[in-house]
Design a protein around this motif. Structure first.
Motif, PDB file in Angstrom:
ATOM      1  N   ARG A  57      -1.657  22.346  72.799  1.00 17.54           N
ATOM      2  CA  ARG A  57      -1.137  21.107  73.282  1.00 17.54           C
ATOM      3  C   ARG A  57      -0.850  20.811  74.560  1.00 17.54           C
ATOM      4  NH1 ARG A  57       3.877  19.474  69.738  1.00 17.54           N
ATOM      5  NH2 ARG A  57       4.517  21.651  70.335  1.00 17.54           N
ATOM      6  N   VAL A  58      -1.395  19.944  75.347  1.00 20.43           N
ATOM      7  CA  VAL A  58      -1.194  19.863  76.770  1.00 20.43           C
ATOM      8  C   VAL A  58       0.043  18.673  77.208  1.00 20.43           C
ATOM      9  CG1 VAL A  58      -2.335  19.358  78.986  1.00 20.43           C
ATOM     10  CG2 VAL A  58      -3.573  20.276  76.988  1.00 20.43           C
ATOM     11  N   PHE A  59       0.806  19.182  78.076  1.00 21.24           N
ATOM     12  CA  PHE A  59       1.895  18.285  78.528  1.00 21.24           C
ATOM     13  C   PHE A  59       1.718  18.172  80.060  1.00 21.24           C
ATOM     14  CE2 PHE A  59       3.216  20.671  74.687  1.00 21.24           C
ATOM     15  CZ  PHE A  59       4.068  19.682  74.151  1.00 21.24           C
ATOM     16  N   VAL A  60       2.141  17.013  80.490  1.00 18.16           N
ATOM     17  CA  VAL A  60       2.212  16.591  82.092  1.00 18.16           C
ATOM     18  C   VAL A  60       3.647  16.915  82.359  1.00 18.16           C
ATOM     19  CG1 VAL A  60       2.538  14.271  81.586  1.00 18.16           C
ATOM     20  CG2 VAL A  60       1.710  14.988  83.729  1.00 18.16           C
ATOM     21  N   VAL A  61       3.848  17.560  83.445  1.00 12.10           N
ATOM     22  CA  VAL A  61       5.311  17.781  83.961  1.00 12.10           C
ATOM     23  C   VAL A  61       5.687  16.506  84.907  1.00 12.10           C
ATOM     24  CG1 VAL A  61       6.964  19.266  84.895  1.00 12.10           C
ATOM     25  CG2 VAL A  61       5.422  20.294  83.295  1.00 12.10           C
ATOM     26  N   THR A  62       6.712  15.739  84.511  1.00 12.01           N
ATOM     27  CA  THR A  62       7.099  14.733  85.719  1.00 12.01           C
ATOM     28  C   THR A  62       8.440  14.680  85.999  1.00 12.01           C
ATOM     29  OG1 THR A  62       7.700  13.380  83.929  1.00 12.01           O
ATOM     30  CG2 THR A  62       5.505  12.982  84.546  1.00 12.01           C
ATOM     31  N   GLU A  63       8.883  13.917  87.131  1.00 13.92           N
ATOM     32  CA  GLU A  63      10.354  14.150  87.526  1.00 13.92           C
ATOM     33  C   GLU A  63      11.428  13.821  86.335  1.00 13.92           C
ATOM     34  OE1 GLU A  63      10.616  11.478  90.858  1.00 13.92           O
ATOM     35  OE2 GLU A  63       9.279  12.755  92.006  1.00 13.92           O
ATOM     36  N   ALA A  64      10.646  13.105  85.338  1.00 11.17           N
ATOM     37  CA  ALA A  64      11.571  12.522  84.368  1.00 11.17           C
ATOM     38  C   ALA A  64      11.436  13.634  83.047  1.00 11.17           C
ATOM     39  CB  ALA A  64      11.309  11.235  83.842  1.00 11.17           C
ATOM     40  N   GLY A  65      10.578  14.595  83.141  1.00 11.99           N
ATOM     41  CA  GLY A  65      10.603  15.569  82.095  1.00 11.99           C
ATOM     42  C   GLY A  65       8.996  15.728  81.811  1.00 11.99           C
ATOM     43  N   GLU A  66       8.893  16.259  80.549  1.00 11.20           N
ATOM     44  CA  GLU A  66       7.359  16.534  79.892  1.00 11.20           C
ATOM     45  C   GLU A  66       6.919  15.386  79.289  1.00 11.20           C
ATOM     46  OE1 GLU A  66       7.587  20.147  78.166  1.00 11.20           O
ATOM     47  OE2 GLU A  66       7.231  21.474  80.163  1.00 11.20           O
ATOM     48  N   GLU A  68       3.670  14.813  76.399  1.00 15.35           N
ATOM     49  CA  GLU A  68       2.393  15.436  75.765  1.00 15.35           C
ATOM     50  C   GLU A  68       1.357  14.452  75.810  1.00 15.35           C
ATOM     51  OE1 GLU A  68       0.454  16.768  71.386  1.00 15.35           O
ATOM     52  OE2 GLU A  68       2.526  16.268  71.889  1.00 15.35           O
ATOM     53  N   VAL A  69       0.197  14.956  76.551  1.00 10.64           N
ATOM     54  CA  VAL A  69      -0.903  14.044  76.964  1.00 10.64           C
ATOM     55  C   VAL A  69      -1.929  14.110  75.832  1.00 10.64           C
ATOM     56  CG1 VAL A  69      -0.354  13.828  79.153  1.00 10.64           C
ATOM     57  CG2 VAL A  69      -1.712  15.638  78.424  1.00 10.64           C
ATOM     58  N   GLY A  70      -2.042  15.224  75.018  1.00 11.32           N
ATOM     59  CA  GLY A  70      -3.161  15.369  74.288  1.00 11.32           C
ATOM     60  C   GLY A  70      -3.464  16.863  73.854  1.00 11.32           C
ATOM     61  N   GLN A  71      -4.306  17.190  73.016  1.00 14.67           N
ATOM     62  CA  GLN A  71      -4.457  18.661  72.628  1.00 14.67           C
ATOM     63  C   GLN A  71      -5.997  18.558  72.523  1.00 14.67           C
ATOM     64  OE1 GLN A  71      -3.865  19.187  68.566  1.00 14.67           O
ATOM     65  NE2 GLN A  71      -3.266  21.338  68.611  1.00 14.67           N
ATOM     66  N   TYR A  72      -6.414  19.995  73.033  1.00 13.57           N
ATOM     67  CA  TYR A  72      -7.922  20.331  73.262  1.00 13.57           C
ATOM     68  C   TYR A  72      -8.038  21.703  72.397  1.00 13.57           C
ATOM     69  CZ  TYR A  72     -12.466  20.125  75.601  1.00 13.57           C
ATOM     70  OH  TYR A  72     -13.708  20.266  75.891  1.00 13.57           O
ATOM     71  N   PRO A  73      -8.561  21.428  70.960  1.00 13.58           N
ATOM     72  CA  PRO A  73      -8.560  22.621  70.057  1.00 13.58           C
ATOM     73  C   PRO A  73      -9.859  23.521  70.514  1.00 13.58           C
ATOM     74  CG  PRO A  73      -9.331  20.479  69.068  1.00 13.58           C
ATOM     75  CD  PRO A  73      -8.497  20.289  70.355  1.00 13.58           C
ATOM     76  N   ASP A  74      -9.757  24.563  69.878  1.00 10.70           N
ATOM     77  CA  ASP A  74     -10.886  25.607  70.262  1.00 10.70           C
ATOM     78  C   ASP A  74     -11.306  25.669  71.603  1.00 10.70           C
ATOM     79  OD1 ASP A  74     -11.107  25.690  67.261  1.00 10.70           O
ATOM     80  OD2 ASP A  74     -12.467  24.091  67.184  1.00 10.70           O
ATOM     81  N   ALA A  75     -10.489  25.825  72.401  1.00 10.51           N
ATOM     82  CA  ALA A  75     -10.595  26.040  73.828  1.00 10.51           C
ATOM     83  C   ALA A  75      -9.572  26.933  74.369  1.00 10.51           C
ATOM     84  CB  ALA A  75     -10.811  24.788  74.698  1.00 10.51           C
ATOM     85  N   THR A  76      -9.827  27.502  75.572  1.00  7.24           N
ATOM     86  CA  THR A  76      -8.777  28.433  76.147  1.00  7.24           C
ATOM     87  C   THR A  76      -7.767  27.474  76.901  1.00  7.24           C
ATOM     88  OG1 THR A  76      -9.782  28.458  78.455  1.00  7.24           O
ATOM     89  CG2 THR A  76     -10.645  30.088  76.726  1.00  7.24           C
TER      90      THR A  76
END
Length: 458
Positions: A57-66, A68-76
């Motif tokens: 699961r991919v998260f973007v880190v902002t000044e207000a916190g994290e 989640e922006v999405g998930q990219y399965p079967d990848a590094t």
């Protein structure tokens, strides 16, 4: 589950978190000025603002916190992070393109709408990167579009005023052309001017903003009215010219007919006078148009030439008959001129009388020599008349008596002036002496002149 390819869309997890929604997309194309290396560096910089957990699961880190922006399965993890960072860079490139379009003069409202759409998507954007910086960049772009829009409105207002002034100038110029005095209008030049004004109107319409409908309609109405007025005047002018040309043609056809009737006449003097009258009428007649006028004149002139050529031929025959008379009169003229200067008045009168009798008997001379020989004899006759007048003046008794009386009066006056001079000298007054001497000198000079005249009369 297998790793998705560009042709095989990944299976999304059943959750509301956004993720890849179709075929695995390629990274959005870079802005024209960004190289592959620059884009890789931008993706790496954007990746620094995200993380990936064990479940990819991919998260973007902002000044207000994290977030989640999405998930990219079967990848590094690196591939998943790079994918979402690439989406951020793609948005960043879109903003860069909008900046370039605005700088290049694109319509500010269009750029603003696109930037606003990008700004609205930021809170839920499924991407990894410096979202705060991107938001500030978009806000700055929105401010630039507002300033550009204001400048565009100012430029448009200026162009509108320029267009209004130019249209008004064109209309007023057209009205001035249409208002010219038809009798003084240079129609060819004025028609060319109207065409220039119409071309200028079309140019302004295409190069400047449209005026409000009512104003545009009013100006165009004035311009159209001026053109119509001019066209009516031009048509009326040329219709009048055509009518005058027809009248001129009709009148000159009649003059030609009369000239042709006279062409065979042998009444040389009277007919020549009639031809002069016809010429005066021709000059007073209206023109018949350049082409017709030249042809009509040729016919009129030809009719005259027939008559005058015949008269010339007849005069040449007559002159030939008179050449013998000319030889006689030239000898008589030499004889008459030999009397000059006149020393014996009576002998000269007798000799000239005989010459005059023989002159009349000699008859007429050719027309071209008449003035010369007649003038020569008149000069001798005038010299004789002058000599007679001089002799009369010299022997006139009245003149003699008047001269003698004047001499007697002057003698008496001179005697009195001499006495005045003696008295002035006795007084010793230089002024009286000068006046007396001056008066005496004047009377003596007058006396000498009259005495000389009297001596000539004797």
């Amino acid at each position: 589950m297998t790793k998705p390819t560009p042709q095989q869309p990944p299976v999304p997890r059943p959750r509301p978190v956004p993720g890849p929604a179709g075929a695995r997309p390629a990274v959005a194309p870079a802005a024209p000025a960004r190289t592959t290396a620059d884009r890789d560096a931008a993706i790496a910089a954007a990746s620094a603002h995200g993380r990936v957990d064990d479940e990819l699961r991919v998260f973007v880190v902002t000044e207000a916190g994290e977030r989640e922006v999405g998930q990219y399965p079967d990848a590094t993890a690196e591939e998943a992070l790079a994918y979402f960072a690439g989406r951020f860079v793609a948005v960043e490139e879109q903003i860069e393109l909008l900046e370039q379009r605005l700088a290049a003069g694109a319509e500010a409202q269009s750029v603003r709408a696109s930037a606003r759409a990008q700004r609205d998507e930021l809170p839920a954007l499924a991407a990894v990167g410096d979202l705060a910086s991107l938001e500030r960049r978009i806000d700055a772009l929105l401010e630039q579009t507002e300033a550009a829009a204001q400048q565009a409105r100012a430029r448009r207002s200026q162009r509108l005023e320029e267009g209004r002034a130019e249209r008004t100038r064109i209309v007023e110029a057209a009205e001035a052309v249409a208002a010219q005095d038809p009798q003084r209008t240079q129609w060819k030049d004025s028609a060319a001017r109207m065409r220039e004004l119409f071309d200028a109107w079309k140019s302004v319409q295409s190069s400047h903003p449209r005026l409000p409908a009512a104003e545009d309609k009013a100006l165009w109405g004035r311009f159209s009215q001026a053109r119509s007025t001019f066209d009516r005047g031009r048509k009326a002018h040329f219709a009048q010219l055509d009518a005058r040309a027809e009248e001129g043609k009709r009148v000159k056809e009649k003059l030609i007919a009369r000239a042709e009737e006279l062409s065979s006449s042998t009444e040389w003097r009277d007919t020549a006078a009639k031809y002069r009258d016809l010429m005066d009428e021709w000059k007073a007649a209206p023109r018949a148009g350049r082409k017709d006028d030249d042809a009509l004149w040729a016919r009129f002139r030809a009719a005259q030439d027939v008559f005058f050529d015949a008269r010339t031929a007849a005069n040449e025959l007559i002159d030939e008959e008179y050449r013998g008379n000319l030889a006689v009169k030239e000898e008589l003229l030499v004889e008459a001129q030999a009397l000059l200067p006149i020393t014996d008045l009576q002998a000269a009168k007798t000799a000239l009388r005989g010459i005059q009798d023989r002159w009349e008997d000699a008859g007429r001379v050719p027309r071209g020599d008449m003035n010369r020989v007649e003038g020569g004899l008149r000069a001798v006759e005038q010299a004789l008349a002058d000599a007679e007048q001089a002799e009369w003046d010299r022997t006139n008794p009245e003149t003699r008596a008047r001269t003698s009386g004047m001499l007697a009066q002057l003698q008496d006056a001179i005697g009195e002036l001499e006495a005045d001079l003696e008295a002035a000298r006795a007084s010793g007054s230089a002024d009286r002496i000068a006046r007396a001497e001056e008066a005496l000198a004047a009377r003596r000079a007058w006396y000498d002149q009259i005495a000389q005249t009297a001596a000539e009369l004797d």
